[in-house]
Design a protein around this motif. Structure first.
Motif, PDB file in Angstrom:
ATOM      1  N   ASN A 203       0.838  -1.191   0.160  1.00 56.59           N
ATOM      2  CA  ASN A 203       0.033  -0.212   0.016  1.00 56.59           C
ATOM      3  C   ASN A 203       0.776   1.227   0.084  1.00 56.59           C
ATOM      4  N   SER A 204       0.574   2.114  -0.733  1.00 58.21           N
ATOM      5  CA  SER A 204       1.272   3.497  -1.121  1.00 58.21           C
ATOM      6  C   SER A 204       0.396   4.541  -1.433  1.00 58.21           C
ATOM      7  N   ASN A 205      -0.256   5.341  -0.513  1.00 56.61           N
ATOM      8  CA  ASN A 205      -1.177   6.499  -0.930  1.00 56.61           C
ATOM      9  C   ASN A 205      -2.249   6.037  -1.961  1.00 56.61           C
ATOM     10  N   ASN A 206      -1.832   6.320  -3.317  1.00 57.75           N
ATOM     11  CA  ASN A 206      -2.997   6.058  -4.088  1.00 57.75           C
ATOM     12  C   ASN A 206      -2.866   4.909  -4.798  1.00 57.75           C
ATOM     13  N   PHE A 207      -1.769   4.027  -4.454  1.00 59.53           N
ATOM     14  CA  PHE A 207      -1.511   2.760  -5.174  1.00 59.53           C
ATOM     15  C   PHE A 207      -1.654   1.569  -4.431  1.00 59.53           C
ATOM     16  N   LYS A 208      -1.894   0.521  -4.874  1.00 65.11           N
ATOM     17  CA  LYS A 208      -1.976  -0.623  -3.991  1.00 65.11           C
ATOM     18  C   LYS A 208      -1.766  -1.858  -5.001  1.00 65.11           C
ATOM     19  N   MET A 209      -0.892  -2.846  -4.505  1.00 62.83           N
ATOM     20  CA  MET A 209      -0.622  -3.953  -5.603  1.00 62.83           C
ATOM     21  C   MET A 209      -0.627  -5.101  -4.669  1.00 62.83           C
ATOM     22  N   GLY A 210      -1.049  -6.166  -5.353  1.00 61.25           N
ATOM     23  CA  GLY A 210      -1.017  -7.390  -4.471  1.00 61.25           C
ATOM     24  C   GLY A 210      -0.818  -8.700  -4.980  1.00 61.25           C
ATOM     25  N   ALA A 211      -0.389  -9.756  -4.471  1.00 59.72           N
ATOM     26  CA  ALA A 211       0.026 -10.944  -5.186  1.00 59.72           C
ATOM     27  C   ALA A 211      -0.286 -12.155  -4.288  1.00 59.72           C
ATOM     28  N   VAL A 212      -1.081 -13.131  -4.962  1.00 58.12           N
ATOM     29  CA  VAL A 212      -1.435 -14.125  -4.058  1.00 58.12           C
ATOM     30  C   VAL A 212      -1.316 -15.399  -4.995  1.00 58.12           C
ATOM     31  N   THR A 213      -0.570 -16.513  -4.047  1.00 55.25           N
ATOM     32  CA  THR A 213      -0.183 -17.915  -4.633  1.00 55.25           C
ATOM     33  C   THR A 213      -0.698 -18.941  -3.769  1.00 55.25           C
ATOM     34  N   PHE A 214      -1.581 -19.970  -4.242  1.00 57.18           N
ATOM     35  CA  PHE A 214      -2.060 -21.019  -3.528  1.00 57.18           C
ATOM     36  C   PHE A 214      -2.358 -22.112  -4.045  1.00 57.18           C
ATOM     37  N   GLN A 215      -2.424 -23.290  -3.446  1.00 52.68           N
ATOM     38  CA  GLN A 215      -2.416 -24.675  -4.058  1.00 52.68           C
ATOM     39  C   GLN A 215      -3.743 -25.379  -3.343  1.00 52.68           C
ATOM     40  N   THR A 216      -4.552 -26.055  -4.255  1.00 50.92           N
ATOM     41  CA  THR A 216      -5.893 -26.821  -3.903  1.00 50.92           C
ATOM     42  C   THR A 216      -5.480 -28.220  -4.327  1.00 50.92           C
ATOM     43  N   ALA A 217      -5.735 -29.139  -3.118  1.00 50.08           N
ATOM     44  CA  ALA A 217      -5.493 -30.706  -3.549  1.00 50.08           C
ATOM     45  C   ALA A 217      -6.557 -31.408  -3.039  1.00 50.08           C
ATOM     46  N   PHE A 218      -7.052 -32.438  -3.867  1.00 49.11           N
ATOM     47  CA  PHE A 218      -8.036 -33.297  -3.271  1.00 49.11           C
ATOM     48  C   PHE A 218      -7.561 -34.665  -3.127  1.00 49.11           C
ATOM     49  N   ASP A 219      -8.313 -35.406  -2.185  1.00 53.58           N
ATOM     50  CA  ASP A 219      -7.871 -36.843  -2.346  1.00 53.58           C
ATOM     51  C   ASP A 219      -8.120 -37.703  -2.974  1.00 53.58           C
ATOM     52  N   LYS A 220      -8.788 -37.328  -4.193  1.00 56.32           N
ATOM     53  CA  LYS A 220      -9.055 -38.369  -5.384  1.00 56.32           C
ATOM     54  C   LYS A 220      -9.107 -37.403  -6.305  1.00 56.32           C
ATOM     55  N   PRO A 221      -8.848 -37.797  -7.714  1.00 50.07           N
ATOM     56  CA  PRO A 221      -8.812 -36.968  -9.134  1.00 50.07           C
ATOM     57  C   PRO A 221     -10.263 -36.498  -9.265  1.00 50.07           C
ATOM     58  N   MET A 222     -10.434 -35.228 -10.090  1.00 47.11           N
ATOM     59  CA  MET A 222     -11.279 -34.651 -10.474  1.00 47.11           C
ATOM     60  C   MET A 222     -11.588 -34.988 -11.869  1.00 47.11           C
ATOM     61  N   LEU A 223     -12.565 -35.751 -12.575  1.00 50.43           N
ATOM     62  CA  LEU A 223     -12.433 -36.010 -13.722  1.00 50.43           C
ATOM     63  C   LEU A 223     -14.019 -35.802 -14.482  1.00 50.43           C
ATOM     64  N   PRO A 224     -13.977 -34.652 -15.121  1.00 50.46           N
ATOM     65  CA  PRO A 224     -15.227 -34.295 -15.546  1.00 50.46           C
ATOM     66  C   PRO A 224     -15.923 -35.225 -16.641  1.00 50.46           C
ATOM     67  N   ASN A 225     -17.102 -35.439 -16.948  1.00 53.90           N
ATOM     68  CA  ASN A 225     -17.829 -36.058 -17.589  1.00 53.90           C
ATOM     69  C   ASN A 225     -17.291 -36.024 -19.140  1.00 53.90           C
ATOM     70  N   GLN A 226     -17.179 -36.834 -20.061  1.00 52.70           N
ATOM     71  CA  GLN A 226     -16.459 -36.766 -21.406  1.00 52.70           C
ATOM     72  C   GLN A 226     -17.440 -35.999 -22.231  1.00 52.70           C
ATOM     73  N   GLN A 227     -17.609 -34.859 -22.167  1.00 55.36           N
ATOM     74  CA  GLN A 227     -18.700 -33.972 -22.917  1.00 55.36           C
ATOM     75  C   GLN A 227     -17.638 -32.944 -23.851  1.00 55.36           C
ATOM     76  N   LEU A 228     -18.023 -32.670 -25.022  1.00 56.84           N
ATOM     77  CA  LEU A 228     -17.256 -31.498 -25.879  1.00 56.84           C
ATOM     78  C   LEU A 228     -16.961 -30.348 -24.767  1.00 56.84           C
ATOM     79  N   TYR A 229     -17.914 -29.820 -24.241  1.00 53.40           N
ATOM     80  CA  TYR A 229     -17.788 -28.661 -23.423  1.00 53.40           C
ATOM     81  C   TYR A 229     -16.835 -28.644 -22.313  1.00 53.40           C
ATOM     82  N   ASN A 230     -16.689 -30.081 -21.935  1.00 54.39           N
ATOM     83  CA  ASN A 230     -15.738 -30.205 -20.996  1.00 54.39           C
ATOM     84  C   ASN A 230     -14.313 -30.440 -21.267  1.00 54.39           C
ATOM     85  N   ALA A 231     -14.170 -30.414 -22.579  1.00 55.45           N
ATOM     86  CA  ALA A 231     -12.746 -30.445 -23.252  1.00 55.45           C
ATOM     87  C   ALA A 231     -11.621 -29.965 -22.456  1.00 55.45           C
TER      88      ALA A 231
END
Length: 662
Positions: free
Chosen positions: A327-355
């Motif tokens: 933070n500096s007067n009229n200027f603000k800059m931020g950065a975020v980094t994070f990781q998301t992990a599941f205990d089993k894989p996410m596998l969407p249905n095999q539809q074209l819109y899910n490619a």
């Protein structure tokens, strides 16, 4: 001495209701808005001191645009502390309407009035709520057979909410909820309620700005990477397309998905803020037949049937990350980094819109966001990247071109393989993915009594979507004129035109795209009959057309009576509405008042009447009781569908609520 103007101009509860209606007026889905109401109600009881406030606190009101907040803080820095709340009239970007909205939530103090806080000085707030649909629904009437689903529990809805608040320093929040159709202290729900939530939040302890233990939410940047809870879409509050970076907050909503569970804190070192966070919770995943993977995340929170209970808390989600802000007067800059992990894989249905939809067990996201004010121009943006795939970009500006005219521009580009499971960036889509668009808005204050707002949003989708088998495009046009000749009268005229491409309904080897056009026109009048009674009238028309489908049209008209006499035990409101549309395609949404913390925008469709009454009775100083009865009466028999189907022509709902403060 501190002076608040909350009671001088308005009934506080009416102020909050009106503001929330404006915030969620375009919401076309059920969402728990109690967090917004709770925040606004807190500042009604504890007005923000304009001489001590900061950007984060003003952001929590959802009333001021980022440009207005910056101008207010610059005015205080250049001119010194506020002597009177009426100084707001001299600040660039503040018109009569924005000042009227702000007045109940702010105050001006002289000197330091801080007293030592003691735990016994805190306030306790307990709410008990009961509700149910009165008619018999199919899901409760049939016995479970092979291949046929039923609701396992009762149609009763139960909600318990407790808060302990010590000024703005400490907060303890507990929520417990049972949805209709869920079991309660039996079978799969032996622990009682289906959903429990608890959070403990501390503010301003030395360099530590805040600490959250238990359930919490994060609202960072422009929402491309992480954003829990409510966010603005398109509507009459044109300047609010710029997300207001609030950061870490306690989670107090009853929504069963939009939260983190763990710990987080914000520590300030000079101009640098450091926010580490960690979360672990179990979520509802749609499991594969072998239960070794899941295809999607269920965010509804319903656990009423055997199938829904099979997927209940079937996937574990671990998340951790770090957010840095300069933070500096009229200027603000931020950065975020994070990781998301599941205990089993996410596998969407095999539809074209899910490619290009996310597939895997671990996802890392990172983004950089900023905002900067130069004279009468506020610029903002965020760039986000999902490691191993695509990126998302949003940039915009708000410019005060004159005392009467303001301009808003926003450009976004979300690649088809940009993956962010926790984002809520500005978009036409429900997800921040596969979209490019340019939004242009104008706010014109012709006089203190006349305001015009409008926007044009042009968007395209480079890849296919659900029910859109090809790249598509569209646009959304909006215009609203507001006239307030006096404080007791308000007239609004609105027109909206939306054009999007969807699949044809013809059967063939390949679907073609055709234009779907939705036009809406509205006139609304609000006027005070006396100091205690207000009438609200709305008439709305809709036209729906699709090239291969018969054109549809519809209308909705309602009359509201709001009765809120000061110093009286009984208050409430009544609505009588009539509506006629050709089908669900030409539905019309309308905001409805409810018991405290309970608001909705149900769809009015087909032909019928809508009646509801909402009564509040103040038993004594710290004890209040609400009763709400609402009913849809349709011309044809057969209401809703599936397990919610009602054989008759009426669907009615009752809610009872008790609030104790001590």
């Amino acid at each position: 001495m501190q002076k608040s103007y909350a009671q001088q101009f308005f009934d506080p509860e009416t102020v909050v209701e009106s503001l929330i209606e404006e915030l969620i007026e375009e919401a076309e889905e059920e969402y728990d808005y109690s967090d917004i109401f709770e925040r606004l109600e807190f500042y009604l009881r504890n007005p923000i001191d304009l001489n001590k406030t900061d950007e984060k606190e003003l952001n929590e009101l959802y009333i001021l645009s980022p440009f207005q907040i910056n101008e207010l803080l610059n005015h205080r820095e250049l001119s010194g502390n506020f002597i009177s709340i009426y100084e707001l009239q001299a600040i660039e970007g503040f018109n009569d309407q924005s000042i009227q909205r702000l007045l109940p939530f702010v105050s001006v103090s002289q000197g330091n009035n801080r007293a030592k806080l003691k735990l016994k000085d805190g306030t306790h707030d307990l709410i008990l709520r009961y509700g149910r649909v009165l008619e018999n629904q199919r899901g409760y009437m049939v016995a479970e057979k092979e291949g046929q689903s039923v609701y396992l529990g009762t149609p009763d809805r139960l909600f318990v909410r407790y808060r302990y608040q010590l000024a703005d320093k400490y907060q303890l929040a507990l929520n417990m909820k049972k949805d209709a159709g869920e079991n309660f202290f039996r079978e799969d729900q032996k622990r009682g309620f289906d959903f429990y939530s608890a959070s403990f939040f501390i503010k301003n302890v030395g360099k530590i700005q805040n600490i959250a233990l238990g359930d919490y939410s994060l609202q960072l940047g422009q929402g491309l990477s992480i954003w829990n809870g409510f966010s603005f879409g398109k509507g009459s509050l044109v300047q609010h397309v710029a997300r207001q970076n609030i950061g870490l907050r306690p989670y107090t909503s009853a929504n069963e998905y939009q939260y983190f569970r763990g710990a987080a804190t914000t520590v300030k070192f000079g101009k640098i803020e450091v926010l580490p966070f960690i979360s672990y919770k179990r979520i509802d995943g749609t499991l594969s037949n072998d239960s070794l993977s899941f295809s999607s995340i269920n965010v509804s929170g319903y656990h009423r049937t055997v199938a829904e209970n099979k997927n209940r808390k079937s996937v574990s989600q671990m998340l951790y990350g770090l957010n840095l802000v300069y933070n500096s007067n009229n200027f603000k800059m931020g950065a975020v980094t994070f990781q998301t992990a599941f205990d089993k894989p996410m596998l969407p249905n095999q539809q074209l819109y899910n490619a290009y939809t996310y597939k895997g067990q671990q996802l890392t996201n990172s983004s950089v966001y900023y905002h900067y004010t130069f004279r009468n121009i506020y610029v903002f943006g965020e760039g986000a990247y999902s490691f191993g795939s695509g990126f998302g970009l949003v940039n915009g500006l708000i410019a005060s071109l004159s005392h009467q005219l303001s301009l808003v521009l926003l450009h976004r580009n979300y690649q088809k393989d940009f993956h962010s499971l926790l984002s809520q960036g500005f978009s036409e889509n429900t997800r921040t993915i596969n979209e490019e668009g340019l939004y242009t808005g104008l706010i014109l204050n012709l006089s203190p009594k006349v305001e015009w707002v409008g926007y044009a949003d042009y968007f395209s989708f480079p890849w296919v979507k659900y029910q859109v088998d090809g790249p598509s495009r569209g646009y959304d046009l909006f215009s609203q004129f507001t006239y307030s000749p006096q404080k007791t009268l308000n007239l609004t005229l609105r027109y909206r035109y939306r054009n999007k491409e969807e699949n044809t309904v013809l059967n063939g080897p390949a679907n073609k795209l055709e234009n779907v056009i939705r036009q809406q026109a509205r006139i609304e009048v609000k006027y005070d009959i006396t100091d205690a009674i207000q009438f609200r009238n709305r008439f709305e028309l809709i036209a729906y057309s699709k090239e291969t489908v018969t054109k549809e049209k519809g209308y909705m008209a309602y009359h509201d009576i709001v009765f809120k006499p000061l110093q009286k035990a009984i208050s409430g409101n009544i609505r009588v509405a009539g509506f006629k549309t050709d089908s669900y395609n030409s539905r019309i949404y309308a905001f409805e008042n409810d018991v405290l913390y309970g608001y909705s925008s149900p769809p009015y469709h087909n032909t019928g009447l809508r009646l509801y009454t909402n009564i509040r009775y103040r038993v004594k100083r710290n004890l209040d009781f609400w009763l709400r009865y609402a009913s849809f009466l349709y011309e044809d028999k057969g209401v809703s569908s599936g397990l919610d189907y009602i054989a008759g022509s009426m669907k009615s709902d009752i809610r009872l609520q008790l609030r104790m403060q001590f």
